[in-house]
Design a protein around this motif. Sequence first.
Motif, mmCIF file in Angstrom:
data_model
loop_
_atom_site.group_PDB
_atom_site.id
_atom_site.type_symbol
_atom_site.label_atom_id
_atom_site.label_comp_id
_atom_site.label_asym_id
_atom_site.label_seq_id
_atom_site.Cartn_x
_atom_site.Cartn_y
_atom_site.Cartn_z
ATOM 1 N N TYR A 168 0.785 -1.226 0.037
ATOM 2 C CA TYR A 168 -0.020 0.023 -0.106
ATOM 3 C C TYR A 168 0.852 1.277 0.148
ATOM 4 O O TYR A 168 1.679 1.379 0.751
ATOM 5 N N ASN A 169 0.487 2.193 -1.113
ATOM 6 C CA ASN A 169 1.170 3.475 -1.216
ATOM 7 C C ASN A 169 0.261 4.250 -1.971
ATOM 8 O O ASN A 169 0.564 4.184 -3.010
ATOM 9 N N PRO A 170 -0.591 5.111 -1.466
ATOM 10 C CA PRO A 170 -1.525 5.658 -2.059
ATOM 11 C C PRO A 170 -1.235 6.855 -3.158
ATOM 12 O O PRO A 170 -0.378 7.626 -2.764
ATOM 13 N N VAL A 171 -1.561 6.697 -4.422
ATOM 14 C CA VAL A 171 -0.967 7.692 -5.219
ATOM 15 C C VAL A 171 -1.699 9.014 -4.710
ATOM 16 O O VAL A 171 -0.986 10.155 -4.980
ATOM 17 N N ASN A 172 -2.874 8.972 -4.387
ATOM 18 C CA ASN A 172 -3.336 10.265 -4.147
ATOM 19 C C ASN A 172 -4.365 10.141 -2.622
ATOM 20 O O ASN A 172 -4.383 8.971 -2.340
ATOM 21 N N LEU A 221 -0.550 7.486 5.817
ATOM 22 C CA LEU A 221 0.677 7.361 5.121
ATOM 23 C C LEU A 221 0.711 8.231 3.688
ATOM 24 O O LEU A 221 1.778 8.473 3.300
ATOM 25 N N TYR A 222 -0.606 8.659 3.505
ATOM 26 C CA TYR A 222 -0.555 9.535 2.182
ATOM 27 C C TYR A 222 0.145 10.819 2.399
ATOM 28 O O TYR A 222 0.946 11.288 1.570
ATOM 29 N N ALA A 244 -6.195 6.938 -0.761
ATOM 30 C CA ALA A 244 -5.814 6.703 0.637
ATOM 31 C C ALA A 244 -7.349 6.245 1.099
ATOM 32 O O ALA A 244 -7.501 5.403 2.142
#
Lengths: 308, 308
Positions: free
Chosen positions: A134-138, B152-153, A142
């Motif tokens: 998980y690593n949100p683009v925007n 995290l965002y 998220a």
Amino acid sequence: MNPLAEAPRALITGASGFIGSHLIERLSFEGWQVAAIARPASAPSLALLQPVAKVYRYTGQIAEVVEAVAEFKPQVVFHLGSLFLAQHDSFQIESLISSNILFGTQLLEAMRLAKITTLVNAGTAWQSFNSGGYNPVNLYAATKQAFEDILLYYVETAGVRAMTLRIFDTYGPADTRRKLLALLVDTLRTGEPLGMSPGEQVVDLTHVDDICSAFLHAARLLQSKDESRHEVYAVSSEERHTVREVAAIFEEVAKKPLPITFGARAYRDREVMEPWQGTRLPGWHAKISLREGLRRLLLAEKTLPQRS
Amino acid sequence: MNPLAEAPRALITGASGFIGSHLIERLSFEGWQVAAIARPASAPSLALLQPVAKVYRYTGQIAEVVEAVAEFKPQVVFHLGSLFLAQHDSFQIESLISSNILFGTQLLEAMRLAKITTLVNAGTAWQSFNSGGYNPVNLYAATKQAFEDILLYYVETAGVRAMTLRIFDTYGPADTRRKLLALLVDTLRTGEPLGMSPGEQVVDLTHVDDICSAFLHAARLLQSKDESRHEVYAVSSEERHTVREVAAIFEEVAKKPLPITFGARAYRDREVMEPWQGTRLPGWHAKISLREGLRRLLLAEKTLPQRS
């Protein structure tokens, strides 16, 4: 389908959206009874969708959702409703959380109360900026991830069987979103120069008919399983191209070169250069190649009036 | 602290809560300037907290949070504010999401705008029902986890350095929550029979002074680091007892047997029998043993007027 059996019932959120409206037609074609739960602002576009048996009104109140689920008693809930923002402004945070977290939680609570347990949920490949975790683009992505955390609570405590289908870029007829292919169609029509980013980012364009097949397939898979669970799958065309390649295929299909200048704009912040690679939805494959999908799109577009 | 340096500034949410009010006293004692951002309903109890330099009013609007952060320019934000519900009712879902997700997101957005990057966040050991990964005990814990996804965002896009301290059961003076130790104190006072669950569930009771040390320690650790990150640590007393054992230690310290009937009630739904084992906050240990903490508690309680 057994003609003696009562038609299965699907409740859908996001019914007025691009995927939602196509999914309703498909469900209806396959013999489902479909109801939608939607904000009053969506009512006019829903009125055009013949196959919707009933539209339940949602103005933010949980009682509305509870009543809709209890009355319609769907076998499957398709949760596609969300507020999409590629980039957010501060004032939009409240709407983003209401649309993408609160509404879905109300829906799950309503399912718990009515003992409805099957949910197909729309996620986004943008929940992973890089391949892997998980690593949100925007912030939009998220909030989608945050909703999945809440979903897990209902899986653990209310017997919910859920699948989240993480979707990449989608396209198809009657798409009002101003995305890549719409720009190319416009450029084809007008012949006006189009300035783009360098175009080396890889995209995964899935035709909306394939997306609809994936949602139906997920529903059937879930109905065949007894245990509560939450599974997450990628719904990918399995065909990946750079934006430059997409433009080249488009030109081939259209039989016309387009006046595109790559590099006229910068990539956007956190531009996804290589989309997520997730576990694929078992037993489902996209059937419409990009070339075939573009051919259908151009055929359909030519029959539509010129955009104003 | 260097007396010539200006006092460091901490902005705190949840200032009127049990941990928040103790943390304010501690921060002030250690030479920090403290401001709180709080709902109007908390104002009366905050007015009693002398060390608060300023209370910023929050009624749900992001503009209020943006202004507070921009004006106070804290070096560290301590985010303790939350709505705790052991079990929720449907009508409480909106408040749960507003308090535990929306407010925190507004705070992060305000930090992004003001380029404030250090956040110590309060989580709960209940985010893991069993030891190991995420499995929320209740919807409250699910909303805490959801907030970490949003955090995290901001870590990835706004340079935020954050630690989430996952807290177990806490106790100490001036605790108005009706938890285990309050029940035992009442039973000690009144001599009235107390019916409890079978009492085999293990609890980790951390004294609020130790909790405050952990929050300060986390802030210092974060300030010594340059890179954006989100780290999650358990803040555990490292002393675990069953509820029966806690009651026995309490009786020893109080030098009086209590009329408790174990097994008079059932365990609650999703009772945590064995608390989460998480990575401990590096360089910090609890200093107050349960026996010592109970001794202090009973000393303090005896000086207080009888509860009505």
